[in-house]
Design a protein around this motif. Structure first.
Motif, PDB file in Angstrom:
ATOM      1  N   SER A  43      80.191  23.284  79.168  1.00 47.46           N
ATOM      2  CA  SER A  43      81.353  23.593  80.010  1.00 47.46           C
ATOM      3  C   SER A  43      81.005  23.619  81.484  1.00 47.46           C
ATOM      4  O   SER A  43      81.826  24.037  82.294  1.00 47.46           O
ATOM      5  N   GLY A  44      79.774  23.218  81.815  1.00 48.22           N
ATOM      6  CA  GLY A  44      79.419  23.056  83.222  1.00 48.22           C
ATOM      7  C   GLY A  44      79.108  24.351  83.964  1.00 48.22           C
ATOM      8  O   GLY A  44      79.120  24.381  85.192  1.00 48.22           O
ATOM      9  N   LEU A  45      78.819  25.426  83.237  1.00 50.61           N
ATOM     10  CA  LEU A  45      78.451  26.672  83.925  1.00 50.61           C
ATOM     11  C   LEU A  45      77.102  26.502  84.625  1.00 50.61           C
ATOM     12  O   LEU A  45      76.213  25.830  84.089  1.00 50.61           O
ATOM     13  N   ASP A  46      76.964  27.113  85.805  1.00 49.10           N
ATOM     14  CA  ASP A  46      75.634  27.110  86.420  1.00 49.10           C
ATOM     15  C   ASP A  46      74.836  28.304  85.868  1.00 49.10           C
ATOM     16  O   ASP A  46      75.346  29.106  85.087  1.00 49.10           O
ATOM     17  N   MET A  47      73.575  28.412  86.278  1.00 55.73           N
ATOM     18  CA  MET A  47      72.704  29.418  85.671  1.00 55.73           C
ATOM     19  C   MET A  47      73.217  30.837  85.885  1.00 55.73           C
ATOM     20  O   MET A  47      73.188  31.676  84.985  1.00 55.73           O
ATOM     21  N   ASN A  48      73.718  31.105  87.102  1.00 52.23           N
ATOM     22  CA  ASN A  48      74.218  32.461  87.372  1.00 52.23           C
ATOM     23  C   ASN A  48      75.425  32.794  86.511  1.00 52.23           C
ATOM     24  O   ASN A  48      75.570  33.925  86.040  1.00 52.23           O
ATOM     25  N   GLU A  49      76.261  31.805  86.301  1.00 51.77           N
ATOM     26  CA  GLU A  49      77.427  32.037  85.439  1.00 51.77           C
ATOM     27  C   GLU A  49      76.987  32.266  83.987  1.00 51.77           C
ATOM     28  O   GLU A  49      77.532  33.136  83.299  1.00 51.77           O
ATOM     29  N   ALA A  50      76.000  31.509  83.550  1.00 49.21           N
ATOM     30  CA  ALA A  50      75.499  31.702  82.184  1.00 49.21           C
ATOM     31  C   ALA A  50      74.901  33.100  82.019  1.00 49.21           C
ATOM     32  O   ALA A  50      75.059  33.731  80.972  1.00 49.21           O
ATOM     33  N   MET A  51      74.236  33.589  83.051  1.00 44.91           N
ATOM     34  CA  MET A  51      73.638  34.931  82.968  1.00 44.91           C
ATOM     35  C   MET A  51      74.703  36.007  82.807  1.00 44.91           C
ATOM     36  O   MET A  51      74.430  37.076  82.279  1.00 44.91           O
ATOM     37  N   ARG A  52      75.916  35.709  83.290  1.00 47.63           N
ATOM     38  CA  ARG A  52      76.974  36.727  83.224  1.00 47.63           C
ATOM     39  C   ARG A  52      77.783  36.668  81.929  1.00 47.63           C
ATOM     40  O   ARG A  52      78.707  37.457  81.754  1.00 47.63           O
ATOM     41  N   LEU A  53      77.438  35.773  81.029  1.00 49.25           N
ATOM     42  CA  LEU A  53      78.143  35.721  79.732  1.00 49.25           C
ATOM     43  C   LEU A  53      77.974  37.059  79.012  1.00 49.25           C
ATOM     44  O   LEU A  53      76.923  37.686  79.097  1.00 49.25           O
ATOM     45  N   THR A  54      79.024  37.464  78.292  1.00 49.70           N
ATOM     46  CA  THR A  54      78.880  38.724  77.547  1.00 49.70           C
ATOM     47  C   THR A  54      78.387  38.425  76.132  1.00 49.70           C
ATOM     48  O   THR A  54      78.745  37.417  75.526  1.00 49.70           O
ATOM     49  N   GLN A  55      77.566  39.347  75.625  1.00 45.04           N
ATOM     50  CA  GLN A  55      76.990  39.189  74.303  1.00 45.04           C
ATOM     51  C   GLN A  55      77.960  39.736  73.263  1.00 45.04           C
ATOM     52  O   GLN A  55      78.707  40.677  73.546  1.00 45.04           O
ATOM     53  N   PRO A  56      77.949  39.191  72.064  1.00 44.83           N
ATOM     54  CA  PRO A  56      78.812  39.724  70.995  1.00 44.83           C
ATOM     55  C   PRO A  56      78.510  41.200  70.736  1.00 44.83           C
ATOM     56  O   PRO A  56      77.371  41.659  70.916  1.00 44.83           O
ATOM     57  N   GLU A  57      79.529  41.903  70.289  1.00 46.27           N
ATOM     58  CA  GLU A  57      79.454  43.345  70.017  1.00 46.27           C
ATOM     59  C   GLU A  57      78.222  43.717  69.173  1.00 46.27           C
ATOM     60  O   GLU A  57      77.549  44.705  69.436  1.00 46.27           O
ATOM     61  N   ARG A  58      77.919  42.887  68.162  1.00 45.04           N
ATOM     62  CA  ARG A  58      76.854  43.285  67.230  1.00 45.04           C
ATOM     63  C   ARG A  58      75.476  43.315  67.873  1.00 45.04           C
ATOM     64  O   ARG A  58      74.536  43.885  67.312  1.00 45.04           O
ATOM     65  N   PHE A  59      75.320  42.694  69.062  1.00 40.11           N
ATOM     66  CA  PHE A  59      74.017  42.729  69.739  1.00 40.11           C
ATOM     67  C   PHE A  59      73.932  43.803  70.824  1.00 40.11           C
ATOM     68  O   PHE A  59      72.873  44.029  71.380  1.00 40.11           O
TER      69      PHE A  59
END
Ligand SMILES: [Zn+2]
Length: 318
Positions: A270-286
């Motif tokens: 989806s073309g996210l840059d590295m900083n955007e990827a770092m801000r992804l939220t992790q699923p609840e179970r993790f």
């Protein structure tokens, strides 16, 4: 302005010295050994990132007692740890050390080797190479992160060995199966005690603590988890986290790595840059995994450049 800067400096110094006054007298020593089965023990580390307060003791190590001496699995993050570990092992067993196996070339697992200078310290050949080439830099970095607990620590390079045949060695009547795997690093040794069915998985398995990935190849790592899962083990000692009965820790590590692999690929597509990827939220179970946020950011920085390149080459070949 000058007055305010000066008082800020005093504040900083006060906070720093208060921090060290509250730390353990000797941070970085192993906790008391914990018996897992007849003759099989572990030293459980904290599930934290490296910090002055823990002196680098964030790692699990272990030992297996035999009639011909004790087999030690990993020597910990420092000379101080290794020496205390050895003294505790000799006191618990009354036996001499037969040999040490180093599972892989990360500093929390091999920088206690100095304490075992008079016995064989063995590791897989790529582990030996990585420690010979990069050990000093890893030790220097750990000094920066944990400070004085590392005093007097220097790198002792293990001797290379290759498991033969089915990987079984018999020491003092005890059959240990040595598995030469890879994926967390270029070489990851797992040690399975056939008598007690305790499996020391090294950092191929984490439990309730986010995996670290500075040298990881995710596809290989998942393959190594399949190999571990096929063993008839009862208790698994992860590299980091509590020991656990059954395959739960393998399943959790596999779940996390699979999610990470897919999340990074989707982010790149989806073309996210590295900083955007770092801000992804992790699923609840993790979310309950220790050090999750910090390890996710580190993993993105380690793995994302290659994932982005792959996405680009897929896009340009279409
Ligand atoms: Zn580790």
């Amino acid at each position: 302005m000058r007055v305010r800067l000066a008082s800020l400096l005093v504040l900083v110094i006060t906070v720093l010295s208060a921090g060290s006054a509250h730390a353990d007298v000797l941070p970085g020593l192993p906790a008391p050994a914990r018996a897992l089965a007849d003759g099989v023990w572990m030293f459980e580390g904290k599930t934290e990132a490296f910090a002055r307060g823990n002196g680098g003791n964030i790692v699990n190590t272990g030992f297996i007692d035999t009639a011909d001496g004790v087999v030690v699995i990993d020597s910990g993050p420092s000379r101080r740890y290794g020496e205390a570990q050895r003294a505790a092992i000799e006191a618990a067993t009354g036996h001499a050390i037969a040999r040490v196996y180093v599972t892989h070339a990360h500093p929390d697992h091999f920088l206690g080797n100095q304490a075992y200078a008079d016995v064989p310290v063995l590791a897989l050949a790529p582990t030996v190479d990585a420690i010979r080439i990069g050990g000093d830099a890893l030790a220097a970095n750990l000094y920066l992160l944990v400070g004085g607990a590392m005093d007097g620590t220097r790198v002792v390079v293990p001797k290379a060995f290759t498991p033969e045949g089915d990987g079984v060695v018999t020491i003092g009547g005890r059959r240990l199966r040595l598995l030469a795997l890879h994926g967390h690093t270029a070489a990851d040794l797992a040690v399975f005690d056939e008598t007690s069915r305790v499996l020391f998985a090294g950092d191929l398995v984490f439990f309730e603590r986010a995996p670290t990935t500075p040298d990881a190849t995710l596809a290989d790592w998942l393959g190594a988890l399949d190999r571990l899962q096929a063993l008839p083990f009862e208790t698994l000692v992860p590299g980091h986290g509590k020991p656990v009965l059954g395959p739960e820790a393998i399943a959790q590590t596999r779940d996390y790595l699979t999610w990470m692999h897919d999340a990074l690929r989707d982010a790149a597509n989806s073309g996210l840059d590295m900083n955007e990827a770092m801000r992804l939220t992790q699923p609840e179970r993790f979310r309950r995994l220790a050090v999750l946020e910090a390890e996710w950011r580190r993993s993105v920085s380690h793995l994302y450049p290659a994932v982005e390149l792959e996405a680009l080459s897929r896009a340009s070949s279409r």
